[in-house]
Structures are given as C-alpha cells and as structure tokens.
Design a protein around this motif. Structure first.
Motif, PDB file in Angstrom:
ATOM      1  N   GLN A 177       3.623   1.484  -5.698  1.00 58.61           N
ATOM      2  CA  GLN A 177       2.512   2.116  -4.927  1.00 58.61           C
ATOM      3  C   GLN A 177       1.705   0.997  -4.612  1.00 58.61           C
ATOM      4  O   GLN A 177       1.402   0.119  -5.157  1.00 58.61           O
ATOM      5  CB  GLN A 177       1.733   3.212  -6.023  1.00 58.61           C
ATOM      6  CG  GLN A 177       2.600   4.321  -6.419  1.00 58.61           C
ATOM      7  CD  GLN A 177       1.690   5.425  -7.571  1.00 58.61           C
ATOM      8  OE1 GLN A 177       1.148   4.886  -8.270  1.00 58.61           O
ATOM      9  NE2 GLN A 177       1.907   6.692  -7.182  1.00 58.61           N
ATOM     10  N   ARG A 178       0.976   1.328  -3.392  1.00 60.33           N
ATOM     11  CA  ARG A 178      -0.059   0.509  -2.938  1.00 60.33           C
ATOM     12  C   ARG A 178      -1.709   0.676  -3.542  1.00 60.33           C
ATOM     13  O   ARG A 178      -1.865   1.769  -3.911  1.00 60.33           O
ATOM     14  CB  ARG A 178      -0.298   0.311  -1.499  1.00 60.33           C
ATOM     15  CG  ARG A 178       1.035   0.174  -0.737  1.00 60.33           C
ATOM     16  CD  ARG A 178       0.721   0.079   0.654  1.00 60.33           C
ATOM     17  NE  ARG A 178       1.888  -0.346   1.586  1.00 60.33           N
ATOM     18  CZ  ARG A 178       2.164  -1.592   1.829  1.00 60.33           C
ATOM     19  NH1 ARG A 178       1.608  -2.504   1.521  1.00 60.33           N
ATOM     20  NH2 ARG A 178       3.157  -1.932   2.604  1.00 60.33           N
ATOM     21  N   SER A 179      -2.038  -0.309  -3.837  1.00 57.03           N
ATOM     22  CA  SER A 179      -3.545  -0.319  -4.429  1.00 57.03           C
ATOM     23  C   SER A 179      -4.507  -1.354  -3.903  1.00 57.03           C
ATOM     24  O   SER A 179      -3.979  -2.203  -3.202  1.00 57.03           O
ATOM     25  CB  SER A 179      -3.449  -0.390  -5.955  1.00 57.03           C
ATOM     26  OG  SER A 179      -3.317  -1.613  -6.318  1.00 57.03           O
ATOM     27  N   ILE A 180      -5.646  -1.347  -4.376  1.00 54.40           N
ATOM     28  CA  ILE A 180      -6.441  -2.382  -3.658  1.00 54.40           C
ATOM     29  C   ILE A 180      -6.159  -3.626  -4.391  1.00 54.40           C
ATOM     30  O   ILE A 180      -6.500  -4.812  -3.878  1.00 54.40           O
ATOM     31  CB  ILE A 180      -7.941  -2.144  -4.092  1.00 54.40           C
ATOM     32  CG1 ILE A 180      -8.241  -1.992  -5.540  1.00 54.40           C
ATOM     33  CG2 ILE A 180      -8.490  -0.788  -3.560  1.00 54.40           C
ATOM     34  CD1 ILE A 180      -9.499  -1.799  -5.983  1.00 54.40           C
ATOM     35  N   PHE A 181      -5.071  -3.578  -5.621  1.00 51.23           N
ATOM     36  CA  PHE A 181      -4.905  -5.247  -6.038  1.00 51.23           C
ATOM     37  C   PHE A 181      -3.540  -5.295  -5.335  1.00 51.23           C
ATOM     38  O   PHE A 181      -2.831  -6.416  -5.980  1.00 51.23           O
ATOM     39  CB  PHE A 181      -4.996  -4.928  -7.523  1.00 51.23           C
ATOM     40  CG  PHE A 181      -6.013  -4.697  -8.275  1.00 51.23           C
ATOM     41  CD1 PHE A 181      -7.236  -5.211  -8.208  1.00 51.23           C
ATOM     42  CD2 PHE A 181      -6.443  -3.068  -8.602  1.00 51.23           C
ATOM     43  CE1 PHE A 181      -8.530  -5.169  -8.812  1.00 51.23           C
ATOM     44  CE2 PHE A 181      -7.625  -2.973  -9.129  1.00 51.23           C
ATOM     45  CZ  PHE A 181      -8.589  -3.708  -9.214  1.00 51.23           C
ATOM     46  N   GLN A 183       0.642  -4.425  -4.677  1.00 54.13           N
ATOM     47  CA  GLN A 183       1.429  -3.322  -5.058  1.00 54.13           C
ATOM     48  C   GLN A 183       1.851  -3.109  -6.397  1.00 54.13           C
ATOM     49  O   GLN A 183       1.937  -4.182  -7.299  1.00 54.13           O
ATOM     50  CB  GLN A 183       3.086  -3.633  -4.388  1.00 54.13           C
ATOM     51  CG  GLN A 183       3.071  -3.521  -2.678  1.00 54.13           C
ATOM     52  CD  GLN A 183       4.413  -3.832  -2.210  1.00 54.13           C
ATOM     53  OE1 GLN A 183       5.120  -4.557  -2.749  1.00 54.13           O
ATOM     54  NE2 GLN A 183       4.797  -3.265  -0.972  1.00 54.13           N
ATOM     55  N   VAL A 184       1.829  -2.245  -6.969  1.00 57.65           N
ATOM     56  CA  VAL A 184       1.978  -1.442  -8.305  1.00 57.65           C
ATOM     57  C   VAL A 184       3.254  -0.946  -8.578  1.00 57.65           C
ATOM     58  O   VAL A 184       3.675   0.044  -8.063  1.00 57.65           O
ATOM     59  CB  VAL A 184       0.936  -0.806  -8.933  1.00 57.65           C
ATOM     60  CG1 VAL A 184       0.933  -0.369 -10.632  1.00 57.65           C
ATOM     61  CG2 VAL A 184      -0.763  -1.535  -8.754  1.00 57.65           C
ATOM     62  N   GLN A 185       4.127  -1.510  -9.611  1.00 61.04           N
ATOM     63  CA  GLN A 185       5.410  -0.935  -9.879  1.00 61.04           C
ATOM     64  C   GLN A 185       5.224  -0.422 -11.054  1.00 61.04           C
ATOM     65  O   GLN A 185       4.823  -0.727 -12.098  1.00 61.04           O
ATOM     66  CB  GLN A 185       6.366  -2.073  -9.715  1.00 61.04           C
ATOM     67  CG  GLN A 185       7.717  -1.669 -10.226  1.00 61.04           C
ATOM     68  CD  GLN A 185       8.856  -2.772  -9.847  1.00 61.04           C
ATOM     69  OE1 GLN A 185       8.956  -3.389  -9.009  1.00 61.04           O
ATOM     70  NE2 GLN A 185       9.324  -3.036 -11.155  1.00 61.04           N
ATOM     71  N   SER A 186       5.737   0.907 -11.270  1.00 63.39           N
ATOM     72  CA  SER A 186       5.839   1.567 -12.603  1.00 63.39           C
ATOM     73  C   SER A 186       7.256   2.438 -12.533  1.00 63.39           C
ATOM     74  O   SER A 186       8.123   2.506 -11.738  1.00 63.39           O
ATOM     75  CB  SER A 186       4.910   2.785 -12.523  1.00 63.39           C
ATOM     76  OG  SER A 186       5.092   3.838 -11.529  1.00 63.39           O
TER      77      SER A 186
END
Length: 381
Positions: A177-181, A183-186
């Motif tokens: 997922q994209r976030s302000i930080f 890409q975040v992977q879960s």
C-alpha cells in the motif's frame, strides 16, 4: 407442545427418517437460517427452532419419547445425565457459530483457521455413594465431531487437496500500500485458503470441507472409587474435533460430589452423628450403623462415661483412597446424648433411685470461671 411446530416439519424430514438424514437436514437448515449468514430478521428465532428440533430428533431416547408422548422428556425423564456446561455454558448455537467462523465455506475472509481442536470442559455431579463405589455415568453434550461422510478429511468422494493458487501454498498473501512514507508492505492470511496453504476442489457436502460437524454426542464416563469434589477426569480426543483431520482436543470432566444427608466428608474420613440415650452414654454400648457401601453395617463402640460430642472412630470404613489398593479412611461418629422429654412412672422412679444413690453432695465439676463468680458474689454480699 401445542404452540410449537412439529420437529419433523421444522427439519423437513419424514417421521421414519434415519439419523444420517436428520443430521443432513439439520445442517442444511442451520446454514440457511443461522444469524451469521442469513439476512432474515427472524433468523435467530428460526435457528433456535431448528436447533431444538435437532437436539430432540438426534437423540434416540428423546426422539422415542417425542414420538410417543409429544415431549422429549416423556413420562419418566430422558434416561441419561444431560450436561450443558461446555465452554462455560456453550450450546449447539454457539458451537455452530464456531463452525461458521472458520469453515472453508462461509468462513471470514483473511482469517486463519485454527487446526487443532480445543479442549472442552463439562461438570459432572455424583452422589457420595457413587463416589465411594465408583460408577459409570452417561453424559450427552454438544461438540464439533469428525464428519462421518468424509471421515474428517473435508474431501468429497474423488476430490483432492492442492496448493492454493493465490498464495502459492504459503497460506499468506503480501499486500503493498502507498502511504505518505512511501510503500508499506504487510502480510495477512490468504482469503482463499484461510491461511491453510491448500484448497479442496470438491469439499464434502456435509461439513463444507472442514472435516467436522456440530453433533450431539453421548459418552460413558468412568468415575473412580474415592473421587472427591474438584477432581478432573480427562477423556482424550473427545473435545472439539480438529480441522481436516488435525488432532482433537480433550474433554475435561470436573467432578462435584453432592452433599449427603447423613455423612460429612473430610478428606477420606466420613463423619456422622450417633444418638445414644444418657444411660447408654453412662454405661457404654455398641451401636450398629449403615456404612457408605451397599449393605455395609458398622459396629461402633461407645465407651462408658462418654460425654456429648465425644468421637468414636472405626478404621477402614470411610471413603476409598484413590490409588490406595483398597485402603479406606475412617468412619467417625460424634456422640449425641439424647435426654428424654417425657418419663414413665417407672423410669422416673429409677432416676430418683439413681439420684439417691449419688447423694446430695453430688455436683458437677466447677470451672475456674464458676469459682471467680462465687468469689465476686461473696464480696458484694
């Protein structure tokens, strides 16, 4: 029963339907009306009706009573010990909710299935006589049991289990997922195989591929001689069945020994009250009492001069000791001296002669408190 629908009509089966047909009808109806899957505003009421019908028709004795008398209890009760203290009072509706909560069909997406079956707890009450002799009690309870159609595999005839194509057999899927930080992977349990890593091309119709189904079950519990309240008996493999053949949990039976109207139990010792006359207490006597075992008679010797509250003990006539090789505790009697409230003329004369024989100087032994009170009275006078 006049305000209730016919149980056979509720399940949609004929009155001569066999146990297998009744169970299939129950599972089909339950899936249709269970509140977890149905949008019907009356789903909860309908599910309770289906559950009630199945609880009666799935039990041979209850069904026979229902067919004959129109009620599950019949004319003389159900004929077995019925306990419902499972998982702190769980009934078939709760067990069926658990069935829906992790099934191959109807399970929550992304929720990993618990494979090994849980332990189950149940309370069992026995009388003191049953605890002394040992007994076998038949219980009836609800659980998720191995599916009879697929023998716990979850597979329909000719079906096969293969790696999940979505997670490639890992049981987990990775999401980015994209976030302000950035890409975040879960990682989360795969929604297709519910974290199993495998899927079934043709799940068993009876259990929806779980390998287990909600079931009313009877089981004989052997209670050892000498058992006491709070002791637990563990029956291996009779708790909740595992998912698709995984190990089942155990059934843990907590025993409660009922209070007795004549005996008090202290460990392996039994206490009772033994009533004797004042003459028997003065002269001594032997009294026979009923023991805790069938047809057991115990002779208890009361020594001459016994006072109220005195204890008379007989070794080896109490409760059996578990693992004691036949050894038993003590039987202890508390002496109760009964003073007559009415006397015949002959009895009164006999007591008067006793009083004369003792003499006027007879008085009970005086305590230190008595002597202090007398001294205070003399000072005040």
């Amino acid at each position: 029963m006049s305000d209730k629908r016919d149980y056979y009509e509720v399940l949609g089966v004929e009155r001569d339907a066999d146990a297998r047909t009744i169970k299939r009808a129950f599972l089909k109806k339950a899936r249709e009306v269970h509140p977890d899957v149905s949008d019907d505003p009356d789903a909860e009421m309908k599910f309770k009706e289906v559950n009630e019908a199945y609880s009666v028709l799935s039990d041979e004795q209850k069904r026979a009573n229902y067919d004959r008398f129109g009620t599950a209890d019949g004319m003389g009760g159900s004929g077995y010990v019925d306990f419902s203290d499972i998982f702190g009072g769980m009934g078939m509706d709760d067990i069926f909710s658990s069935f829906f909560g992790g099934g191959a069909a109807g399970g929550h997406a992304g929720r990993q299935q618990r494979r090994q079956g849980r332990d189950m707890a149940i309370s069992l009450s026995v009388t003191l006589e049953e605890a002394a002799q040992g007994c076998t009690k038949t219980i009836s309870y609800d659980r998720l049991a191995p599916c009879e159609d697929c023998h716990g595999t979850g597979l329909a005839e000719g079906a096969k289990e293969e790696p999940c194509k979505r997670c490639h057999g890992t049981g987990y899927v990775t999401q980015v997922q994209r976030s302000i930080f950035g890409q975040v992977q879960s990682s989360a349990p795969c929604p297709d195989c519910h974290g199993e890593g495998t899927v079934i091309d043709h799940p068993c119709d009876m259990c929806d591929g779980q390998g287990r189904t909600p079931t009313h079950e009877k089981l004989d519990i052997k209670v050892p001689a000498g058992i006491s309240s709070g002791r637990q008996l563990r029956v291996s493999g009779y708790g909740e069945a595992g998912y698709r053949g995984a190990p089942a949990g155990d059934l843990i039976v907590s025993v409660e020994v009922e209070r007795h109207d004549r005996f008090e139990r202290h460990g392996d010792d039994l206490y009772l009250d033994l009533s004797v006359s004042m003459v028997q207490a003065a002269l001594g006597c032997t009294v026979e009492v009923d023991g805790i075992m069938p047809d057991e008679r115990v002779s208890m010797h009361v020594p001459a001069g016994s006072q109220p509250g005195a204890l008379v003990t007989v070794e080896g006539r109490g409760m059996p000791r578990i693992g004691g090789g036949g050894a038993r505790g003590r039987l202890v009697a508390r002496v109760k001296v009964v003073v007559p409230t009415e006397l015949s003329a002959e009895a009164r004369q006999a007591l008067e002669r006793y009083e004369e024989a003792v003499g006027e100087d007879f008085e009970r032994k005086r305590s230190v408190g008595d002597r202090i009170r007398d001294a205070i009275d003399d000072i005040l006078d």
